[in-house]
Design an enzyme around this catalytic site. Structure first.
Site, PDB file in Angstrom:
ATOM      1  N   LYS A   1       0.870  -1.173   0.000  1.00  0.00           N
ATOM      2  CA  LYS A   1       0.000   0.000   0.000  1.00  0.00           C
ATOM      3  C   LYS A   1       0.908   1.224   0.000  1.00  0.00           C
ATOM      4  CE  LYS A   1      -1.802   3.045   1.849  1.00  0.00           C
ATOM      5  NZ  LYS A   1      -1.834   4.514   1.461  1.00  0.00           N
TER       6      LYS A   1
ATOM      7  N   GLY B   1      -4.805   3.748  -2.421  1.00  0.00           N
ATOM      8  CA  GLY B   1      -5.915   4.389  -1.732  1.00  0.00           C
ATOM      9  C   GLY B   1      -5.413   5.200  -0.559  1.00  0.00           C
TER      10      GLY B   1
ATOM     11  N   GLY C   1      -4.531   6.308   3.177  1.00  0.00           N
ATOM     12  CA  GLY C   1      -4.038   5.586   4.339  1.00  0.00           C
ATOM     13  C   GLY C   1      -5.099   5.405   5.400  1.00  0.00           C
TER      14      GLY C   1
ATOM     15  N   GLY D   1      -5.443   1.814   4.001  1.00  0.00           N
ATOM     16  CA  GLY D   1      -4.393   1.368   4.902  1.00  0.00           C
ATOM     17  C   GLY D   1      -4.951   0.840   6.208  1.00  0.00           C
TER      18      GLY D   1
ATOM     19  N   GLU E   1      10.001   1.921  10.615  1.00  0.00           N
ATOM     20  CA  GLU E   1      11.073   2.893  10.385  1.00  0.00           C
ATOM     21  C   GLU E   1      10.417   4.259  10.422  1.00  0.00           C
ATOM     22  OE1 GLU E   1      13.044   5.622   9.042  1.00  0.00           O
ATOM     23  OE2 GLU E   1      13.059   4.691   7.064  1.00  0.00           O
TER      24      GLU E   1
ATOM     25  N   CYS F   1      14.276  10.942   6.230  1.00  0.00           N
ATOM     26  CA  CYS F   1      14.215  10.756   7.679  1.00  0.00           C
ATOM     27  C   CYS F   1      15.572  10.793   8.341  1.00  0.00           C
ATOM     28  CB  CYS F   1      13.496   9.447   7.997  1.00  0.00           C
ATOM     29  SG  CYS F   1      14.174   8.030   7.118  1.00  0.00           S
TER      30      CYS F   1
ATOM     31  N   GLU G   1      10.950  16.926  14.024  1.00  0.00           N
ATOM     32  CA  GLU G   1      11.338  16.642  12.638  1.00  0.00           C
ATOM     33  C   GLU G   1      10.636  17.608  11.694  1.00  0.00           C
ATOM     34  OE1 GLU G   1      12.059  12.631  10.083  1.00  0.00           O
ATOM     35  OE2 GLU G   1      10.076  12.820  10.995  1.00  0.00           O
TER      36      GLU G   1
END
Length: 508
Positions: free
Chosen positions: A182, A213, A215, A219, A257, A291, A389
């Site tokens: 996905k 699609g 999330g 998802g 992750e 990241c 972040e």
């Protein structure tokens, strides 16, 4: 002498409003989503945006695929990865162009990071699979058998779409798992293209499935289905927490992750010019949308102004614009929303007393989600821009007082994905690296090795599990101990009877 003519490569055409299930593209009715080029703001494709209605059929296909694929020999699975790599090389120009149009990554970077690197991951994973300890004796004389875990649900991000797909798909397939992919809503085309490459490479039906699609709809429906044995996710900390909670309740494995706020420590004896220039360039790859970007530059306090000025000169040298041009070194943010997030961070920093040395402009372009790379100094250690972040082209320069304080500051984060250390003395850099709580520490600017097998993953809130190399394969196997197993003692004839899906028996 007859010259060998180059083989003609037929371009891959992706059908619109389709998903890839059970070995073929299927056009589906219902909701659709536009794919927008972030450099032009133009719609470049329309894809299916399916929901819970697709879950049963894709899970059934993946289960059938697993029953077939898990019984395939290791050598055949490894050969299949090499064939996918071959197909990716044949269609590399097409794939790089799609990546550039979907995320705005400069075409030079797209070729390197979304074609060349994934090819190397596929080939290195194939080589590892051929040598992996699928069936070995332990010290007690028991057989330790590693087998495919089952159906894998892979939820992948938009920032490095092809690479992140392959870091999950390659070890999953090598292990004998089937996979449901996905992809992120912003980058469905690269995922569908990978499905087409797998089809061209002859991957059996149901082994690789790609559904597109939202999330929050698709998802979530896949996640809550509990029709998988492993879920692997790359993305935000908030979503990762939710996925981890669902996986924990279902008692299925989750590899996560997540975010990062990576420090780059420049020790007092380092060449400041080289360290700062390189750190800025490492930070601003893909417009800072990665990241493990080294977004905190830690320098001796008395040299913070000097470091900020060096960083500003590098930031101002970027060629920002059309990512399809070879001369462009920075493209746009992936979306207007992401650009607004970056602008918000810079605005908050200025209000809290930090100095925006350069960058943060967004009005120089008539179209596209562009923002100029920013260097921030004089921020407090606990300010939002120094802690959270940003996921954009923003580097914050922070001062430290002595080596111990540098390590403390580097570790003062809820994240622990990556870090960098600079020193004229590699031994000193190595000693400092071992004090940093991060999954990867890079010394003196080293980047991802040509052989991408070093493990990647984080400490603390940066996630669970590892990608790349033998460690990635470990995430997709179950381990079985066969006590009192006579089969390895029965000679070569019996050896051949050992679970063919697990590959050749290797005596410890």
């Amino acid at each position: 002498m007859t010259a060998t003519m180059p083989q003609r490569v037929t371009a891959i055409t992706l059908p619109e409003r389709s998903v890839f299930i059970d070995g073929s593209f299927r056009e589906v009715d219902g909701a659709t989503a536009a794919v927008v080029n972030p450099a032009t703001e133009e719609t470049i494709a329309t894809v299916a945006s399916v929901g819970a209605e697709i879950v049963e059929s894709v899970l059934a296909a993946a289960r059938r695929g697993f029953e077939t694929w898990s019984r395939t020999s290791v050598s055949d699975r490894a050969d299949a990865l090499d064939r996918i790599a071959d197909a990716m090389e044949r269609h590399g120009a097409e794939l790089a162009a799609i990546a550039t149009s979907e995320i705005g990554m400069p075409i030079r970077d797209a070729r390197a990071g979304q074609v060349d690197l994934p090819v190397r991951v596929l080939r290195s994973t194939a080589a590892i699979a051929r040598e992996y300890p699928w069936d070995r004796r332990d010290g007690a004389g028991s057989s330790i058998v590693r087998e495919a875990a089952g159906v894998v649900l892979a939820i992948t991000p938009w920032n490095f779409p092809v690479h992140q797909i392959i870091t999950k798909l390659a070890p999953a397939l090598a292990a004998g798992c089937s996979i449901i992919l996905k992809p992120a809503e912003l980058t469905p085309l690269t995922a569908l293209f990978v499905a087409a490459l797998c089809d061209e490479a002859g991957i059996p039906r149901g082994v690789v499935n790609v559904v597109t699609g939202r999330g929050s709809v698709l998802g979530e429906a896949l996640l809550q289905s509990r029709g998988y044995e492993v879920v692997t996710f790359t993305g935000s900390l908030a979503v990762g927490r939710h996925i981890g909670a669902v996986a924990g309740d279902a008692i299925v494995r989750a590899t996560l992750e997540l975010g990062g706020k990576s420090p780059a420590i420049v020790l007092a004896d380092a060449d400041l010019q080289t360290a700062v220039e390189t750190t800025v360039r490492n930070c601003f790859v893909n417009a800072g949308q990665k990241c493990n970007a080294p977004t905190r530059l830690l320098v001796p306090r008395e040299r913070t102004d000097e470091a900020a000025q060096i960083a500003a000169r590098v930031a101002e040298s970027y060629v920002i614009g059309d990512p399809t041009k070879e001369s462009t070194t920075m493209g746009p943010m992936v979306s207007a929303a992401q650009r607004d997030i970056v602008s918000g961070f810079l605005g908050d920093a200025a209000e809290q007393g930090a100095r925006i040395v350069t960058g943060g402009e967004r009005d120089r372009w008539n179209r596209g989600f562009f923002i100029s790379p920013a260097i921030v100094s004089n921020a407090s250690r606990d300010s939002r821009i120094a802690v959270d972040e940003v996921f954009g082209p923003v580097l914050t320069v922070l001062g430290y007082d002595g080596e111990a304080d540098a390590v403390t500051l580097a570790n003062d984060s809820e994240y622990g994905l990556s870090a960098e250390v600079w020193s004229a003395d590699p031994g000193k850099a190595s000693a400092v690296a071992r004090q940093i709580r991060a999954g990867q520490v890079r010394i003196n600017g080293v980047r991802t090795p040509a052989l991408p097998v070093s493990p990647f993953g984080g400490y603390k809130r940066s996630g669970l599990g590892r990608e790349l190399g033998v460690f990635a394969l470990d995430e997709f196997v179950e381990i079985k101990a066969v006590l009192g197993d006579p089969i390895l003692d029965a000679g070569t004839g019996a050896d051949a009877a050992v679970n063919v899906a697990s590959g050749p028996v290797v005596r410890a």
